[in-house]
Design an enzyme around this catalytic site. Structure first.
Site, PDB file in Angstrom:
ATOM      1  N   ILE A 145      35.573  48.240  36.245  1.00  0.00           N
ATOM      2  CA  ILE A 145      35.377  46.867  36.724  1.00  0.00           C
ATOM      3  C   ILE A 145      36.440  46.542  37.764  1.00  0.00           C
ATOM      4  O   ILE A 145      37.622  46.809  37.557  1.00  0.00           O
ATOM      5  CB  ILE A 145      35.485  45.868  35.557  1.00  0.00           C
ATOM      6  CG1 ILE A 145      34.497  46.237  34.458  1.00  0.00           C
ATOM      7  CG2 ILE A 145      35.228  44.455  36.038  1.00  0.00           C
ATOM      8  CD1 ILE A 145      34.763  45.543  33.162  1.00  0.00           C
ATOM      9  N   CYS A 146      35.997  45.963  38.866  1.00  0.00           N
ATOM     10  CA  CYS A 146      36.954  45.514  39.889  1.00  0.00           C
ATOM     11  C   CYS A 146      37.115  44.017  39.760  1.00  0.00           C
ATOM     12  O   CYS A 146      36.282  43.243  40.239  1.00  0.00           O
ATOM     13  CB  CYS A 146      36.444  45.880  41.280  1.00  0.00           C
ATOM     14  SG  CYS A 146      37.562  45.357  42.590  1.00  0.00           S
ATOM     15  N   LEU A 147      38.168  43.601  39.090  1.00  0.00           N
ATOM     16  CA  LEU A 147      38.392  42.176  38.864  1.00  0.00           C
ATOM     17  C   LEU A 147      39.902  41.955  38.922  1.00  0.00           C
ATOM     18  O   LEU A 147      40.657  42.631  38.217  1.00  0.00           O
ATOM     19  CB  LEU A 147      37.825  41.787  37.499  1.00  0.00           C
ATOM     20  CG  LEU A 147      37.959  40.329  37.074  1.00  0.00           C
ATOM     21  CD1 LEU A 147      37.242  39.424  38.041  1.00  0.00           C
ATOM     22  CD2 LEU A 147      37.418  40.131  35.674  1.00  0.00           C
TER      23      LEU A 147
END
Lengths: 583, 163
Positions: free
Chosen positions: B93-95
């Site tokens: 996840i890119c957060l």
């Protein structure tokens, strides 16, 4: 090629006793009033016909003479060259340097003269022009290659012929030379030689060195321009860095907001954050359950039954503490009566600890509670300003007073306010009324010191709850680099532009559509481009971080923030170092 | 180090209790699959209602580092999901919340809520799933949503099956 600049003819006296050239022609020049001297320096009067491999600045010196020709040679024209002219035989020594002198009659004759001079110790050859009836005025060097080692010059006929006549006057001994009687009267020995001495000065006119020099100048100018602009840019960057530092120091710029690096709180600042004994907002209400719990949990040693007991306690008390992410806790403080091993230890130590705290940290606390406390707590967000009033009230009291009130044991409240927070957001443990030591950050949020200290020391300078910086206003903890300066300027210009755009939009809507149109549109476009630039760079950083794999543990995690600087090639870095402004 | 791991376990137990007390509407369950390892959790993430993800449930793998809560947990989707900021193969996840913007005040439960919010507010400018991001960037919302629905239908667990 070294061209002649100056011809100097004068008469020198060579003593008859000298038989060797060891003296190297360092002979006295005859008094000018008694003899003859000629200087030719006008460029129209002479030419350089040939000079090879001679360095500029040379001078060719020698006694002037006319090389001998075969007596049957028709070139030996006695109309032009007097019979009594100075010949080789008239010179005192063989090893003297000579300068050959001859009329320029035909090419053939020039050749004959030059071949003849070749056998002598000749430093240079001077031809002079003669009237057209004697000469076809050809270049003596035309045709075959030039085999001689001496340079060749040409004198104008109007100077050359009188010089030839003069040369005939200085060929015999002292008594026979021009003005010879006066000379001997003046004390010169009659056997001495008075001869014409020629000095030819040259200068370097080689075209190749000129070209090189030109190129060199061009390169030097380029280098100077590069150096000057680099210096100028460095100066500007230095100025920007200084002004950024000043603005940070004035609190106009939020360093954390720039998103550069990881800023942590140094130990000495950390020690200045006050430690208090926790006071619940509704004071003593929690004391009875705490006592009870202390009694029930004291004998337990195993963690599991204790947990169960705690869960039961939790269920009994309905208003449990709820931690909402990023929001300070607003639930009324009903302290849940749960305890853990650590809490118990603290309970045991507590009666002594306030004094201990006082002894260790009271100087800092005193400092905090005076003027420094105000700057440290300097709240910028409106939410904290409202909350800071008790703080101000507290710090306005003289410093010994809180110390005095704190020294008593837990029975008397250490200071007159309660906290809204009921648990530490890091370990989620509840604070115990009048027992837990809490560290208060400038934003007035409180934590267990053992929870918040490592975080502030190693991870971030921002409060865990409100993300407000814990560093004092104006403290610059990192080295300000050009990229930080650039980032700040970009962000600021975007902010300014967007404000400008907003006002311009309002003005445009107001009906000013005429002249401002183009400028306004251009500004809008520029603004948009800058925004894209910034967004693109941030995206790059984010993607770089995302692909980096292995999210955040320790130093690796820290490195991911500076990915932006890592992905650039080396030449760009060099370029940036030389020209810190281009980007 | 030992004291830290004790503190970590304490906090994890606290969090576990809280998740048992208060149901997070974004999750079907949240617990360590193995009782002996508190550092490894699993969660079932519900698709946001009124979004193309509605009705789906995704298994999410949570690995808690030793310096939690100072460092964020490592969270990955196990069930395949189509989202611009989630790698379709690895589930990464890119957060920013899971990286630079992490705060110790977040709990695992609140982080999961944030991930649910990410489902409906994708950031196509920093994609891990380029195809989905390209659709969004081109403004093809309908195409993007139908792609998401296909993946929900094809891979995600269905809420009605669980209940």
């Amino acid at each position: 090629m070294s061209a002649a600049t100056n011809f100097n003819f004068s008469v020198i006296v060579i003593p008859s006793a000298v038989r060797s050239a060891a003296a190297n022609l360092d002979f006295p020049t005859l008094n000018q009033s008694l003899s003859f001297a000629l200087e030719v320096s006008s460029p129209s009067d002479f030419q350089t016909l040939y000079s090879e491999d001679t360095k500029g600045g040379n001078t060719f010196k020698g006694l002037l003479y006319v090389p001998d020709l075969d007596p049957s040679d028709p070139c030996d024209n006695h109309d032009l060259v007097p019979r009594n002219v100075t010949r080789k035989a008239n010179l005192p020594m063989d090893d003297l340097k000579l300068v050959a002198y001859a009329p320029l009659i035909t090419q053939h004759c020039s050749r004959q003269y030059m071949y003849s001079a070749e056998n002598d110790n000749v430093a240079a050859f001077i031809f002079y022009g003669v009237p057209a009836k004697y000469s076809n005025n050809t270049d003596p060097l035309e045709g075959e290659g030039y085999p001689f080692e001496y340079p060749v010059y040409y004198l104008d006929g109007s100077i050359g012929q009188p010089l030839m006549n003069k040369l005939s006057e200085y060929s015999a001994n002292m008594s026979e030379v021009y003005n010879g009687f006066n000379l001997t009267e003046a004390g010169y020995d009659i056997r001495d030689y008075a001869r014409i001495y020629a000095v030819i000065s040259t200068k370097n006119t080689n075209p190749m060195p000129g070209l090189w020099l030109f190129l060199l100048v061009v390169v030097a100018v380029l280098l100077f321009i590069i150096g000057a602009s680099s210096l100028l840019m460095h100066l500007f960057q230095f100025h920007y860095r200084r002004s950024l530092r000043r603005r940070i120091a004035n609190g106009e710029v939020d360093l954390e907001g720039l998103g550069v690096g990881r800023i942590t709180v140094p130990r000495e600042f950390l020690a200045k954050f006050p430690l208090y004994v926790y006071i619940a907002e509704n004071g003593g209400q929690t004391t009875p359950p705490r006592q009870k719990v202390q009694d029930t949990t004291a004998p337990t040693t195993q963690p599991v039954p204790k947990e169960e007991g705690r869960r039961k306690e939790r269920v009994k008390i309905p208003s449990a503490v709820v931690v909402k992410e990023g929001v300070s806790i607003v639930i009324p403080a009903t302290i849940t009566a749960e305890r853990k091993s650590k809490g118990k230890e603290r309970v045991k130590e507590k009666p002594r600890s306030p004094t201990a705290i006082d002894a260790t940290t009271s100087p800092e606390m005193a400092e905090v509670s005076t003027s420094k406390g105000l700057t440290l707590s300097s709240p910028t967000t409106p939410s904290t300003t409202s909350r800071s009033s008790p703080k101000v009230q507290y710090s306005s009291t003289p410093s010994p007073q809180p110390r005095g009130t704190q020294t008593p044991t837990t029975t008397s409240p250490p200071h007159p306010r309660g906290y809204h927070q009921t648990s530490c957001p890091i370990c989620l443990d509840d604070f115990i009324h009048q027992e837990t030591t809490v560290r208060e950050l400038p934003c007035l949020h409180i934590f267990h010191p053992e929870c918040i200290d490592p975080y502030l020391k190693s991870q971030s300078s921002l409060c865990v709850l409100c993300k407000q910086s814990c560093l004092p206003k104006g403290y610059v903890p990192i080295r300000l680099t050009n990229s930080i300066v650039r980032r700040e300027r970009l962000l600021r210009s975007i902010r300014e532009r967007s404000r400008e755009v907003a006002t311009a939009t309002a003005a445009n809507n107001g009906g000013n559509n005429g002249e401002g149109g183009i400028l306004w549109r251009w500004r809008l476009r520029r603004l948009r481009r800058q925004e894209q630039d910034l967004m693109g760079r941030q995206a790059l950083v984010r993607v770089g971080r995302g692909r980096g794999g292995g999210f955040g543990l320790g130093p690796h995690y820290r490195e991911q923030r500076v990915v932006e600087d890592v992905v650039r090639p080396r030449w760009r870095e060099t370029m940036d170092r030389v020209f810190p402004g281009f980007r | 180090m030992a004291s830290r791991s004790v503190a970590l376990n304490k906090r994890l137990i606290q969090e576990l209790h809280k998740t048992r007390q208060e149901d997070n509407p974004a999750l079907t369950y949240l617990a360590p699959p193995d009782d002996s390892d508190l550092h490894h959790w699993r969660a079932g993430l519900r698709g946001t209602p009124d979004s193309p993800y509605e009705g789906g449930v995704w298994d999410v793998d949570i690995v808690i580092p030793d310096n939690y809560p100072l460092a964020p947990p490592t969270i990955k989707f196990i069930t395949r999901i189509c989202h611009p900021n989630i790698n379709i193969k690895t589930g990464e996840i890119c957060l920013d919340l899971l990286k630079s913007e992490w705060s110790a005040a977040y709990t695992i439960s609140s982080t999961m809520t944030a991930i649910q919010t990410l489902l409906t507010s994708p950031e196509p400018d920093s994609p891990l799933n380029v195809d989905a991001a390209a659709l969004l960037r081109a403004g093809d919302t309908m195409g993007y949503e139908s792609l998401v629905r296909y993946y929900v239908w094809r891979y995600a667990k269905k809420e009605e099956d669980i209940l």
